[in-house]
Every structure is written in structure tokens, then in C-alpha cells.
Design a protein around this motif. Sequence first.
Motif, PDB file in Angstrom:
ATOM      1  N   LYS A 273     -24.856 -64.198 -51.527  1.00  0.00           N
ATOM      2  CA  LYS A 273     -24.132 -64.047 -52.970  1.00  0.00           C
ATOM      3  C   LYS A 273     -23.474 -62.494 -52.933  1.00  0.00           C
ATOM      4  CE  LYS A 273     -25.394 -67.651 -55.122  1.00  0.00           C
ATOM      5  NZ  LYS A 273     -24.509 -68.388 -55.806  1.00  0.00           N
ATOM      6  N   LYS A 274     -22.415 -62.585 -53.639  1.00  0.00           N
ATOM      7  CA  LYS A 274     -21.209 -61.242 -53.493  1.00  0.00           C
ATOM      8  C   LYS A 274     -21.139 -60.814 -55.030  1.00  0.00           C
ATOM      9  CE  LYS A 274     -17.063 -59.582 -52.015  1.00  0.00           C
ATOM     10  NZ  LYS A 274     -15.831 -59.756 -51.022  1.00  0.00           N
ATOM     11  N   ARG A 275     -21.321 -59.742 -55.406  1.00  0.00           N
ATOM     12  CA  ARG A 275     -20.875 -58.958 -56.676  1.00  0.00           C
ATOM     13  C   ARG A 275     -19.683 -58.127 -56.316  1.00  0.00           C
ATOM     14  NH1 ARG A 275     -23.630 -58.811 -61.756  1.00  0.00           N
ATOM     15  NH2 ARG A 275     -25.726 -58.414 -60.646  1.00  0.00           N
ATOM     16  N   GLU A 276     -18.652 -58.516 -56.910  1.00  0.00           N
ATOM     17  CA  GLU A 276     -17.183 -57.726 -56.699  1.00  0.00           C
ATOM     18  C   GLU A 276     -16.426 -57.779 -58.004  1.00  0.00           C
ATOM     19  OE1 GLU A 276     -14.605 -57.562 -52.811  1.00  0.00           O
ATOM     20  OE2 GLU A 276     -13.720 -58.835 -54.244  1.00  0.00           O
ATOM     21  N   PHE A 277     -15.975 -56.540 -58.224  1.00  0.00           N
ATOM     22  CA  PHE A 277     -15.111 -56.339 -59.551  1.00  0.00           C
ATOM     23  C   PHE A 277     -14.274 -55.369 -59.413  1.00  0.00           C
ATOM     24  CE2 PHE A 277     -19.281 -54.169 -60.220  1.00  0.00           C
ATOM     25  CZ  PHE A 277     -18.890 -52.952 -60.126  1.00  0.00           C
ATOM     26  N   ILE A 278     -13.216 -55.301 -60.342  1.00  0.00           N
ATOM     27  CA  ILE A 278     -11.934 -54.210 -60.463  1.00  0.00           C
ATOM     28  C   ILE A 278     -12.044 -53.570 -61.895  1.00  0.00           C
ATOM     29  CG2 ILE A 278      -9.562 -54.138 -60.511  1.00  0.00           C
ATOM     30  CD1 ILE A 278      -9.346 -56.270 -58.350  1.00  0.00           C
ATOM     31  N   ILE A 279     -11.817 -52.462 -62.068  1.00  0.00           N
ATOM     32  CA  ILE A 279     -11.769 -51.670 -63.421  1.00  0.00           C
ATOM     33  C   ILE A 279     -10.439 -51.652 -63.640  1.00  0.00           C
ATOM     34  CG2 ILE A 279     -12.268 -49.461 -64.456  1.00  0.00           C
ATOM     35  CD1 ILE A 279     -14.382 -48.908 -62.444  1.00  0.00           C
ATOM     36  N   SER A 280     -10.145 -51.972 -65.020  1.00  0.00           N
ATOM     37  CA  SER A 280      -8.542 -51.785 -65.423  1.00  0.00           C
ATOM     38  C   SER A 280      -8.824 -51.049 -66.777  1.00  0.00           C
ATOM     39  CB  SER A 280      -7.965 -53.356 -65.746  1.00  0.00           C
ATOM     40  OG  SER A 280      -6.832 -53.227 -66.299  1.00  0.00           O
ATOM     41  N   VAL A 281      -7.882 -49.698 -66.991  1.00  0.00           N
ATOM     42  CA  VAL A 281      -7.778 -49.110 -68.088  1.00  0.00           C
ATOM     43  C   VAL A 281      -6.405 -49.366 -68.596  1.00  0.00           C
ATOM     44  CG1 VAL A 281      -8.073 -46.667 -68.942  1.00  0.00           C
ATOM     45  CG2 VAL A 281      -9.371 -47.434 -66.870  1.00  0.00           C
ATOM     46  N   ASN A 282      -6.432 -49.464 -70.117  1.00  0.00           N
ATOM     47  CA  ASN A 282      -5.052 -49.457 -70.771  1.00  0.00           C
ATOM     48  C   ASN A 282      -4.320 -50.742 -70.159  1.00  0.00           C
ATOM     49  OD1 ASN A 282      -5.995 -47.702 -72.539  1.00  0.00           O
ATOM     50  ND2 ASN A 282      -4.589 -46.358 -72.158  1.00  0.00           N
ATOM     51  N   ARG A 283      -4.916 -51.769 -69.886  1.00  0.00           N
ATOM     52  CA  ARG A 283      -4.515 -53.133 -69.490  1.00  0.00           C
ATOM     53  C   ARG A 283      -3.368 -52.910 -68.431  1.00  0.00           C
ATOM     54  NH1 ARG A 283      -5.462 -53.419 -74.836  1.00  0.00           N
ATOM     55  NH2 ARG A 283      -6.599 -55.145 -75.499  1.00  0.00           N
ATOM     56  N   GLY A 284      -4.041 -52.015 -67.306  1.00  0.00           N
ATOM     57  CA  GLY A 284      -3.105 -51.817 -66.086  1.00  0.00           C
ATOM     58  C   GLY A 284      -2.576 -50.533 -65.821  1.00  0.00           C
ATOM     59  N   ASP A 285      -2.754 -49.664 -66.871  1.00  0.00           N
ATOM     60  CA  ASP A 285      -2.293 -48.250 -66.667  1.00  0.00           C
ATOM     61  C   ASP A 285      -2.843 -47.614 -65.481  1.00  0.00           C
ATOM     62  OD1 ASP A 285      -0.810 -46.020 -67.068  1.00  0.00           O
ATOM     63  OD2 ASP A 285      -2.116 -45.317 -68.808  1.00  0.00           O
ATOM     64  N   HIS A 312      -8.728 -48.490 -74.088  1.00  0.00           N
ATOM     65  CA  HIS A 312      -9.089 -49.763 -73.693  1.00  0.00           C
ATOM     66  C   HIS A 312      -9.573 -49.891 -72.346  1.00  0.00           C
ATOM     67  CE1 HIS A 312      -9.048 -54.055 -72.308  1.00  0.00           C
ATOM     68  NE2 HIS A 312      -9.671 -54.304 -73.410  1.00  0.00           N
ATOM     69  N   PHE A 313     -10.651 -50.409 -71.810  1.00  0.00           N
ATOM     70  CA  PHE A 313     -10.989 -50.770 -70.438  1.00  0.00           C
ATOM     71  C   PHE A 313     -11.777 -52.271 -70.416  1.00  0.00           C
ATOM     72  CE2 PHE A 313     -14.801 -48.303 -71.273  1.00  0.00           C
ATOM     73  CZ  PHE A 313     -15.884 -49.269 -71.121  1.00  0.00           C
ATOM     74  N   SER A 314     -11.556 -52.765 -69.271  1.00  0.00           N
ATOM     75  CA  SER A 314     -12.174 -53.812 -68.839  1.00  0.00           C
ATOM     76  C   SER A 314     -12.628 -53.882 -67.311  1.00  0.00           C
ATOM     77  CB  SER A 314     -11.565 -55.120 -69.047  1.00  0.00           C
ATOM     78  OG  SER A 314     -10.129 -55.131 -68.026  1.00  0.00           O
ATOM     79  N   ILE A 315     -13.904 -54.531 -67.067  1.00  0.00           N
ATOM     80  CA  ILE A 315     -14.211 -54.518 -65.758  1.00  0.00           C
ATOM     81  C   ILE A 315     -14.209 -56.106 -65.610  1.00  0.00           C
ATOM     82  CG2 ILE A 315     -16.215 -54.287 -64.263  1.00  0.00           C
ATOM     83  CD1 ILE A 315     -16.878 -51.943 -66.076  1.00  0.00           C
ATOM     84  N   ASP A 316     -13.532 -56.474 -64.396  1.00  0.00           N
ATOM     85  CA  ASP A 316     -13.326 -57.944 -64.080  1.00  0.00           C
ATOM     86  C   ASP A 316     -13.663 -58.290 -62.858  1.00  0.00           C
ATOM     87  OD1 ASP A 316     -11.109 -58.544 -66.605  1.00  0.00           O
ATOM     88  OD2 ASP A 316     -10.684 -56.842 -65.816  1.00  0.00           O
ATOM     89  N   ALA A 317     -14.511 -59.582 -62.778  1.00  0.00           N
ATOM     90  CA  ALA A 317     -14.802 -59.935 -61.454  1.00  0.00           C
ATOM     91  C   ALA A 317     -13.720 -60.219 -60.490  1.00  0.00           C
ATOM     92  CB  ALA A 317     -15.881 -61.286 -61.661  1.00  0.00           C
ATOM     93  N   THR A 318     -13.709 -60.157 -59.224  1.00  0.00           N
ATOM     94  CA  THR A 318     -12.714 -60.647 -58.227  1.00  0.00           C
ATOM     95  C   THR A 318     -12.643 -62.201 -58.242  1.00  0.00           C
ATOM     96  OG1 THR A 318     -13.756 -60.198 -56.205  1.00  0.00           O
ATOM     97  CG2 THR A 318     -12.447 -58.364 -57.405  1.00  0.00           C
ATOM     98  N   MET A 319     -11.695 -62.833 -57.565  1.00  0.00           N
ATOM     99  CA  MET A 319     -11.788 -64.211 -57.391  1.00  0.00           C
ATOM    100  C   MET A 319     -12.964 -64.652 -56.176  1.00  0.00           C
ATOM    101  SD  MET A 319      -9.662 -65.728 -59.184  1.00  0.00           S
ATOM    102  CE  MET A 319      -9.479 -67.256 -58.629  1.00  0.00           C
ATOM    103  N   GLU A 320     -13.145 -63.605 -55.433  1.00  0.00           N
ATOM    104  CA  GLU A 320     -14.015 -63.866 -54.392  1.00  0.00           C
ATOM    105  C   GLU A 320     -15.411 -63.309 -54.618  1.00  0.00           C
ATOM    106  OE1 GLU A 320     -11.396 -61.813 -53.912  1.00  0.00           O
ATOM    107  OE2 GLU A 320     -10.323 -63.326 -53.013  1.00  0.00           O
ATOM    108  N   SER A 321     -15.961 -63.079 -55.893  1.00  0.00           N
ATOM    109  CA  SER A 321     -17.225 -62.702 -56.368  1.00  0.00           C
ATOM    110  C   SER A 321     -17.946 -64.010 -56.685  1.00  0.00           C
ATOM    111  CB  SER A 321     -17.063 -61.538 -57.518  1.00  0.00           C
ATOM    112  OG  SER A 321     -18.371 -61.194 -58.091  1.00  0.00           O
ATOM    113  N   ASP A 322     -19.258 -63.769 -56.381  1.00  0.00           N
ATOM    114  CA  ASP A 322     -20.010 -65.069 -56.888  1.00  0.00           C
ATOM    115  C   ASP A 322     -20.849 -64.632 -58.224  1.00  0.00           C
ATOM    116  OD1 ASP A 322     -19.987 -66.491 -54.415  1.00  0.00           O
ATOM    117  OD2 ASP A 322     -20.649 -64.851 -53.393  1.00  0.00           O
ATOM    118  N   LEU A 323     -20.850 -63.292 -58.556  1.00  0.00           N
ATOM    119  CA  LEU A 323     -21.526 -62.905 -59.976  1.00  0.00           C
ATOM    120  C   LEU A 323     -20.655 -62.143 -60.861  1.00  0.00           C
ATOM    121  CD1 LEU A 323     -24.910 -61.335 -57.779  1.00  0.00           C
ATOM    122  CD2 LEU A 323     -24.670 -63.791 -59.323  1.00  0.00           C
ATOM    123  N   PRO A 324     -21.014 -62.134 -62.169  1.00  0.00           N
ATOM    124  CA  PRO A 324     -20.204 -61.432 -63.028  1.00  0.00           C
ATOM    125  C   PRO A 324     -20.323 -59.875 -62.766  1.00  0.00           C
ATOM    126  CG  PRO A 324     -22.159 -62.343 -64.087  1.00  0.00           C
ATOM    127  CD  PRO A 324     -22.052 -62.822 -62.564  1.00  0.00           C
TER     128      PRO A 324
END
Length: 379
Positions: A273-285, A312-324
Motif C-alpha cells: 500500500k502507498k500513500r502519496e499526495f501533493i500540496i496545492s496553495v491558492n489553486r496552483g499558485d 486556500h490550500f488543499s492536499i490531494d492524493a496522486t493517481m498512484e496513491s492507494d490511500l487518501p
Amino acid sequence: MDGFISIDCGVATDYVDENTGIFYQSDTNFIDTGTNNDVSPEYYYSDPVYAQQAYTLRSFPQGTKNCYTLKPEQGKNCNYLIRAFFRYGNYDKKNQTPTFDVYVGVNHWLTVELDGASHLMYPDFIYVPSSDTILVCLINTGSGILFISALELRPLSKSMYPIDSGAQFSSWRYDLGTLSDGEFVRYKEDVYDRLWYIYGTLNYNSVRINTSSDIDVQDSNDGYKLPAQVLRTAVQASGAYNNTLSYPFPGISHRRWYVCFHFAEIAELTQGKKREFIISVNRGDYTSKPITLEYLTPLSICPNRTFESPFHFSIDATMESDLPPILNAFELYMTAIMEIKQTSRISREDWQGDPCSPNKYSWSGLTCSSDYTPRIISL
């Protein structure tokens, strides 16, 4: 506690706080104006963190400007956390809370406005002084007598919060995922005595997770040294049809924000199992590289830049991630120069962008240093 300056304003003698073990001094060696006062007995209620420091205060019935002089042993060009405390407590039996300003050097830090006699206000900020002496000044604005309950300075590692020298911020720190009834976590759990507020609101798209396992904060490569108590809890996206943690901060305009994200993998992942994510601030800034975490190992990510409002910020799972995605804690800092801009009675059309850079377009009314990282040195 190396380098801690802890001042209990208005107290008669020095003491060691029984809750934290921190040594507090009277303020007689830091200021030569004002008078000592006790809050009214009905405001001697128990406070698990700052009870004793709120029992006394120093008031300043004379003068429009009264300043505390701090001389930290680390000297200039170091990172410091400075925190002040204000509780009126009807010490003068007038039952009228005053309003006044607080400056650090030439920088406006905050306006003290208390919601009643029992309200305890304890703002803090990060400051990098250009001299060995730091002046914290109370300014009379014609709305009552100045006072202060306590004043604290905490040295920070220079590797933390990599903002240009001279930067100044109002700050908030949030501990996510906890079910604790406490108000915040501080020293001794936090070696720098930062206050971590319990972020009780659970986003509609998240769930709490926690662990009782040990997290080795002191020996990790993460210089921010978050309390293990903070890192043992987190929130994660609810998964299934949702793989995003989203945090908007609407309604706050004319501000620039600095943010730090703090992580630790507290779930034992099953094989493969893999958890992988990306941080995005101000919708891509700002967008981070894909992030993976080591089990029970702290990781702090602080983009070396500020962001405009609305924030605004969001933390999004990558397409390769098995976990949120997960998030254990985060910090927000608001730049104080925008406070100067907003509270100034002078309209300056060129007060936009960085106040000192490029040099030929620096803001009018300011004097900036001419070194590699220019900063405001007078206003």
C-alpha cells in the motif's frame, strides 16, 4: 529553556511556574515606568496554562508610549518568537476595558481589544531583529490606560521559518485530529514553547486518525521539532469518493500569508500500500512535488514564499496513491507590513507587492537596507 525571557508584569518577586517549570521574572529590570496592580479576586479563576501570569499586570497611566527593553543573549539576526498577554480583570474597579496599540520597534504589531474583563489575549509572532535590543512598546490611542500582564521571548532555530531577515508575522498553529478537551499544547511538550491550538472543526470530507506509538521528534531530521502529542493525531480525507483535504480561509483581505505543513505517517500501511499526495496553495499558485511519508517520522514543508488573500490550500492524493492524504498540523503567519498598510491614515498608491524589492520601486515613506535581502529599517 536556553535563552527564554519570561516576564510576569506587575508581580513582586521572581518565581518558577508550577505548571510548566518556566522561570518568570518581575518586570522591574525591563521597564522603568508604570505601576503594579492585581486583578480583582473574582478573576482568579483556574487556568491550566496561564493562571499565575494573569493575576497581576503593570498599568501605565502616564505617557503615550511605554516600552519594554529585551536583550536576548543570541543577539541580532536570529529568529525569535515573542508573545504578550493581556487580561484587564477589572484591576482599577472601573469595569472599562481599554483599547491601545502595541509596536515592536517601528512595526505595528497589534491593537489590543478585549471582550470583557475576563478575556485573556495572548498573541505571538516571529521576529528577526537587526539590532541586539528589541523594544516592545504600548501606545496610548486615547481609549483608556495601557496595561500588560506578561511578555515572553523564545529563541528559535535559524533553520526554521526561512523568511527574509526582518520579517514579522502574527501567527496561528493548529493541531489536527485530536479529541482533547484542552485549549492548546505548549512547553514542555514543545521545546520552543509554541502554542498549538486544538483545531476542533472536522471538515465534512475528513476523519480523525491517531496512534499511541512513539514518534522520535528530538532525533529526527525535521528541525521544527513539533510536539509528539501534536503529531500522534491527524485528519485524513474520507477516501472512497473523496481524496482531497481542503482548507479555505475566506473573508480575510489585504493580507499576505506564510504557511507550514507538518506530517507524520501514523498508520501502519499494509504490504504494497502507498500513500502519496501533493500540496496545492491558492489553486496552483504553489504546487509541491509528490510526497510520501516514513512511518512515525516527522516531515515539515514550508514553501519559502508568501501568498495573497483569499488564502486556500488543499492536499490531494496522486493517481498512484492507494490511500487518501493526511495532515497532522499546520501553521499560518500573516505579514505585519500589510497591517502597517491597512492602519496607515496615508493613502499610498505605490504600496503594492514587496515593500523593498526591486529597490527602485520600493514603497514611498519607507527606508530599506541595501544588503542581499533588503528589509525595512525605518518608516
